[in-house]
Design an enzyme around this catalytic site. Structure first.
Site, PDB file in Angstrom:
ATOM      1  CE  LYS A  46      -4.087   1.931   2.121  1.00 18.02           C
ATOM      2  NZ  LYS A  46      -3.677   3.328   2.248  1.00 18.02           N
TER       3      LYS A  46
ATOM      4  CB  CYS B 101     -27.269  11.880  39.257  1.00 17.44           C
ATOM      5  SG  CYS B 101     -25.496  11.910  38.971  1.00 17.44           S
TER       6      CYS B 101
ATOM      7  CE1 TYR C   2      -4.432   2.214  -6.422  1.00 18.63           C
ATOM      8  CE2 TYR C   2      -2.118   2.754  -6.064  1.00 18.63           C
ATOM      9  CZ  TYR C   2      -3.462   3.044  -5.900  1.00 18.63           C
ATOM     10  OH  TYR C   2      -3.828   4.167  -5.215  1.00 18.63           O
TER      11      TYR C   2
ATOM     12  CB  CYS D 210     -23.103   8.449  42.098  1.00 18.23           C
ATOM     13  SG  CYS D 210     -22.908   9.793  40.909  1.00 18.23           S
TER      14      CYS D 210
ATOM     15  CG  ASP E  53       1.818   6.973   3.315  1.00 16.59           C
ATOM     16  OD1 ASP E  53       0.669   7.387   3.059  1.00 16.59           O
ATOM     17  OD2 ASP E  53       2.429   7.255   4.354  1.00 16.59           O
TER      18      ASP E  53
HETATM   19  S1  IVH Z   1      -6.612  -0.082  -4.537  1.00 11.50           S
HETATM   20  C1  IVH Z   1     -11.290   0.763  -4.854  1.00 11.50           C
HETATM   21  N1  IVH Z   1      -4.042  -0.452  -4.199  1.00 11.50           N
HETATM   22  O1  IVH Z   1      -5.011   3.578  -0.509  1.00 11.50           O
HETATM   23  C2  IVH Z   1     -10.008   0.980  -4.149  1.00 11.50           C
HETATM   24  N2  IVH Z   1      -5.025   1.478  -3.247  1.00 11.50           N
HETATM   25  O2  IVH Z   1      -7.081   3.567   1.535  1.00 11.50           O
HETATM   26  C3  IVH Z   1      -8.851   1.098  -5.084  1.00 11.50           C
HETATM   27  N3  IVH Z   1      -3.409   2.929  -2.115  1.00 11.50           N
HETATM   28  O3  IVH Z   1      -7.376   5.463  -2.251  1.00 11.50           O
HETATM   29  C4  IVH Z   1      -7.597   1.319  -4.360  1.00 11.50           C
HETATM   30  N4  IVH Z   1      -1.634   1.716  -2.521  1.00 11.50           N
HETATM   31  O4  IVH Z   1      -4.863   6.001  -2.571  1.00 11.50           O
HETATM   32  C5  IVH Z   1      -5.090   0.336  -3.941  1.00 11.50           C
HETATM   33  N5  IVH Z   1      -1.779  -0.884  -4.035  1.00 11.50           N
HETATM   34  C6  IVH Z   1      -2.820  -0.105  -3.780  1.00 11.50           C
HETATM   35  C7  IVH Z   1      -2.687   1.086  -3.056  1.00 11.50           C
HETATM   36  C8  IVH Z   1      -3.814   1.849  -2.806  1.00 11.50           C
HETATM   37  C9  IVH Z   1      -2.083   2.822  -1.967  1.00 11.50           C
HETATM   38  C10 IVH Z   1      -4.222   4.030  -1.571  1.00 11.50           C
HETATM   39  C11 IVH Z   1      -5.162   4.641  -2.559  1.00 11.50           C
HETATM   40  C12 IVH Z   1      -6.516   4.431  -1.977  1.00 11.50           C
HETATM   41  C13 IVH Z   1      -6.185   4.293  -0.540  1.00 11.50           C
HETATM   42  C14 IVH Z   1      -7.266   3.547   0.189  1.00 11.50           C
END
Ligand code: IVH
Length: 718
Positions: free
Chosen positions: A129, A461, A238, A431, A131
């Site tokens: 994920k 109370c 992605y 209390c 950032d």
């Molecule tokens: S999939 C329908 N894949 O995380 C949802 N999101 O908390 C499609 N993000 O809005 C998102 N890495 O900004 C997806 N490998 C990843 C991601 C990712 C970062 C973010 C993205 C999303 C947020 C959700």
């Protein structure tokens, strides 16, 4: 059971409501700082912790879900500087998971929703994920036409000129790409580029940036694209939005296509078949995290098959087919200096830990909730030991955790550091506010002693009475401007009969009492003044008519949150009908009781609380006085949106062959229908599959329209 889950299990409904209110405010504030100003006040892990806490509380108390709940929003509203772009398909968020159990639950829920057995293996993808900030880039006939930030999920900012400066993102797609393509992914700044940029800022004597994510966001929000160009932003593709044609039928395949079209894709993405493999990949990514040149805050799992994704569909703000498994948050040691007891609206005595201030995940923590007597003793709510049975004592060194907790938790004590003469904490039996007995009631349904100690003082109370009034005037109830917590305390304490407000109706007689020959004129009191008094009266008078659900919510009936209040308003239509039915009902029998329980979303505990509320003469008396002053408006019928089943109450029974029950329910609800569990006079349609029994008989008896699964599918358009 995890400590986290225990903590939430221990929340009383009023604690939960108060905390959700706090969370909504806190998360909105941080959203604003984060998205709007690119300057966060808390770490991302802490922010996630807030959201996760919110979701967990809502999961336990769905009736408390607020209109302004952060779970109903995605990101923050777009800033004004850029032109707005309405996304062809909304940009949604992801649900979060934090533990291996959560991941197993997620996978189970996918199997369950699809009605699959574990041996009919479903493949998932797992990838970091990133950032950064999500971006939707649209191509028409192979050319980039626009790029937009997520914004509030529906409308984002048009940052096309800036996105064009990112070299990694192709301006054109190869021949053969579909006519309309929206590639979605994450724009981010490499850690090394962030460090270099900050070094340069320092040299130039400028303010340095907080973290790569916010720098990336700030860099994109430049009106001058030259600045963006100098910032070396990067991208991972992605996901996608509108596509005129699908070039692949799996998540993995789609990402490969993006790669072939020239987009950078993350090399750590894998396709996996079991929870064990998924978790192993999570560990591997976590292990390699420090060596990556970009920030990641978890691992995203997605159902690989796009056909299954389509069947799983979406909840209001996130897909059912994906989840983000986040990396854990932080803990710290500190000393427990004292335990204070707070008394809430329904008399619950909540112990609060006063801590020697300590920073946890970048935030100073001075208080933590201790939930109730058993929690302090080291006993869980099913009698199981917590912290291996270790109790918490004043003076102890404790471990404080903010993972998922706005109100931080004490997850453990360090016995080795306990003072030899320390004594177990004795929970008050009186209390601390009014001196009445404080008791742990026996739950009528389970026969078990309640975890919560309650003051028996009721309206005598001061804490309960003032908290009640504060609830009455709160934002989602009467929402009276100028009558906040401080003012409520002032009016409550006043000894002057022309000023005193002890119960809700007194609010509406204040102006009248102040007319005539009142002893003290409000406008002469410090902090009021003529103008603000005029405004206060106007605000009060403005609320003499009020939506029925707000009126019901404002009454402060135990367990009746906003959502329940709405269900009641919708079901009964007018206050008179509601009150008459509630006075008519007695627990466990009779039509009035059965009808109340037949409302989807209202269970026995809530129903009992409402009925008991109306058995109390004092409550009815206050409401009668209130109704002399105010008028609850009849509830509006649910909006129909052209769907043939909008506003209808549907019951499914028997076995369904084309859908699982969950899937059928989700479809019906997405078309505006209400799905109920049992047949009553209010049922409009009964969908009966093979094996339907008593519900079908009852529906026939009541003359309710019945149909089989195929007829239902025809009705809703397949
Ligand atoms: S999939 C329908 N894949 O995380 C949802 N999101 O908390 C499609 N993000 O809005 C998102 N890495 O900004 C997806 N490998 C990843 C991601 C990712 C970062 C973010 C993205 C999303 C947020 C959700």
């Amino acid at each position: 059971m995890s400590t986290e889950a225990t903590a939430i299990d221990f929340l009383t409904i009023e604690e939960a409501a108060a905390e959700l209110e706090c969370l909504a405010r806190e998360i909105a504030r941080n959203d604003e700082l984060y998205h709007g100003k690119d300057r966060p006040a808390i770490s991302d892990a802490d922010y996630d912790a807030l959201k996760r806490r919110n979701d967990a509380i809502e999961a336990r108390f769905p009736e408390l879900i607020r209109e302004d709940s952060p779970s109903r929003r995605v990101g923050s509203a777009p800033s004004v500087t850029f032109a707005q772009v309405v996304h062809a398909r909304p940009m949604l968020s992801l649900d979060n998971t934090f533990s291996q159990d959560d991941v197993q639950d997620f996978v189970n829920s996918v199997y369950r929703f699809l009605g699959r057995l574990p041996d009919q293996s479903i493949a998932f993808t797992a990838e970091p994920k990133i950032d950064g900030l999500s971006m939707s880039i649209r191509y028409e006939n192979g050319r980039m036409v626009s790029a937009a930030t997520r914004g509030d999920g529906t409308t984002g900012e048009n940052v096309t000129a800036n996105i064009r400066t990112i070299k990694e993102i192709p301006n054109e797609l190869p021949k053969g790409a579909p006519a309309v393509v929206e590639v979605r992914g994450e724009v981010y700044m490499a850690k090394s580029d962030f460090i270099a940029l900050n070094r340069q800022m320092e040299v130039e004597g400028k303010q340095t940036y907080v973290n790569p994510r916010n720098t990336a966001s700030g860099s994109l929000r430049q009106l001058d694209s030259k600045i963006t160009a100098s910032r070396k932003l990067k991208f991972f593709a992605y996901a996608w939005g509108e596509m005129s044609e699908m070039p692949a039928d799996t998540q993995f395949g789609m990402v490969q296509v993006f790669k072939n079209w020239g987009f950078p894709v993350n090399p750590l993405m894998k396709r996996l078949n079991s929870v064990a493999d998924i978790l192993a990949h999570y560990d591997e990514i976590g292990f390699g995290r420090p060596d990556l040149d970009y920030d990641i805050d978890g691992v995203v799992y997605k159902v690989d098959s796009l056909e299954l994704q389509a069947r799983l569909g979406f909840r209001s703000r996130s897909p059912r087919w994906a989840t983000a498994h986040k990396f854990p948050a932080e803990q710290a040691f500190t000393r427990l200096q004292a335990i204070d007891i707070q008394v809430g609206r329904t008399g619950a005595l909540t112990p609060v830990a006063r801590l020697e201030p300590i920073t946890v995940g970048g935030v100073v923590v001075t208080n933590a909730t201790l939930h109730n007597e058993d929690y302090i003793k080291g006993i869980g709510n099913s009698g199981e030991p917590l912290r291996e049975g270790r109790d918490i004592r004043i003076g102890d060194m404790v471990i404080v955790q903010r993972a998922g907790d706005v109100i931080p938790q004490i997850v453990d004590v360090v016995l080795e550091k306990r003072e030899p003469n320390s004594k177990p904490y004795v929970f008050p039996k009186i209390c601390p506010v009014c001196g009445s007995h404080a008791l742990r009631e026996v739950n009528e349904k389970t026969g078990k002693v309640d975890a919560v100690t309650r003051c028996t003082g009721g309206f005598i109370c001061r804490a309960q009475a003032t908290e009640h009034l504060k609830h009455f005037v709160s934002r989602n109830a009467y929402d009276i401007e100028g009558l906040g917590s401080k003012q409520v305390d002032f009016f409550f304490e006043s000894g002057d009969p022309s000023l005193q407000i002890r119960t809700a109706p007194d609010i509406f007689t204040l102006e009248k009492r102040q007319g005539g020959s009142s002893l003290t004129k409000l406008e002469n009191i410090d902090g009021f003044g003529k103008v603000s008094v005029g405004k206060l009266y106007a605000a009060i008078n403005e609320r003499r008519r009020i939506a029925l659900h707000r009126f019901i919510y404002a009454l402060g009936i135990r367990h009746v949150g906003e959502t329940t209040a709405k269900l009641l308003a919708r079901a009964y239509g007018t206050y008179e009908a509601f009150e008459a039915a509630m006075k008519d009902a007695s627990p466990m029998s009779g039509d009035a009781w059965n009808e109340l329980n037949a409302i989807e979303g209202i269970g026995e505990i809530v129903a009992r609380a409402i009925v008991e509320f109306y058995k109390e003469a004092r409550n009815v008396e206050v409401i009668t006085r209130l109704l002399a002053e105010v008028t609850p408006e009849a509830a509006e019928l649910p909006a129909t949106s052209g769907s043939p089943v909008a506003g209808k109450t549907v019951v499914f029974t028997g076995s369904l062959e084309k859908f699982t029950r969950d899937e059928a329910k989700a479809r019906a609800e997405s078309l505006g229908a209400k799905v109920a569990g049992s047949v009553s006079k209010k049922t409009d349609i009964l969908v009966a599959g093979p094996g339907a029994g008593s519900k079908l008989d009852k529906a026939r008896e009541l003359g309710i329209q019945t149909m089989d699964e195929d007829e239902w599918l025809v009705l809703i358009g397949g």
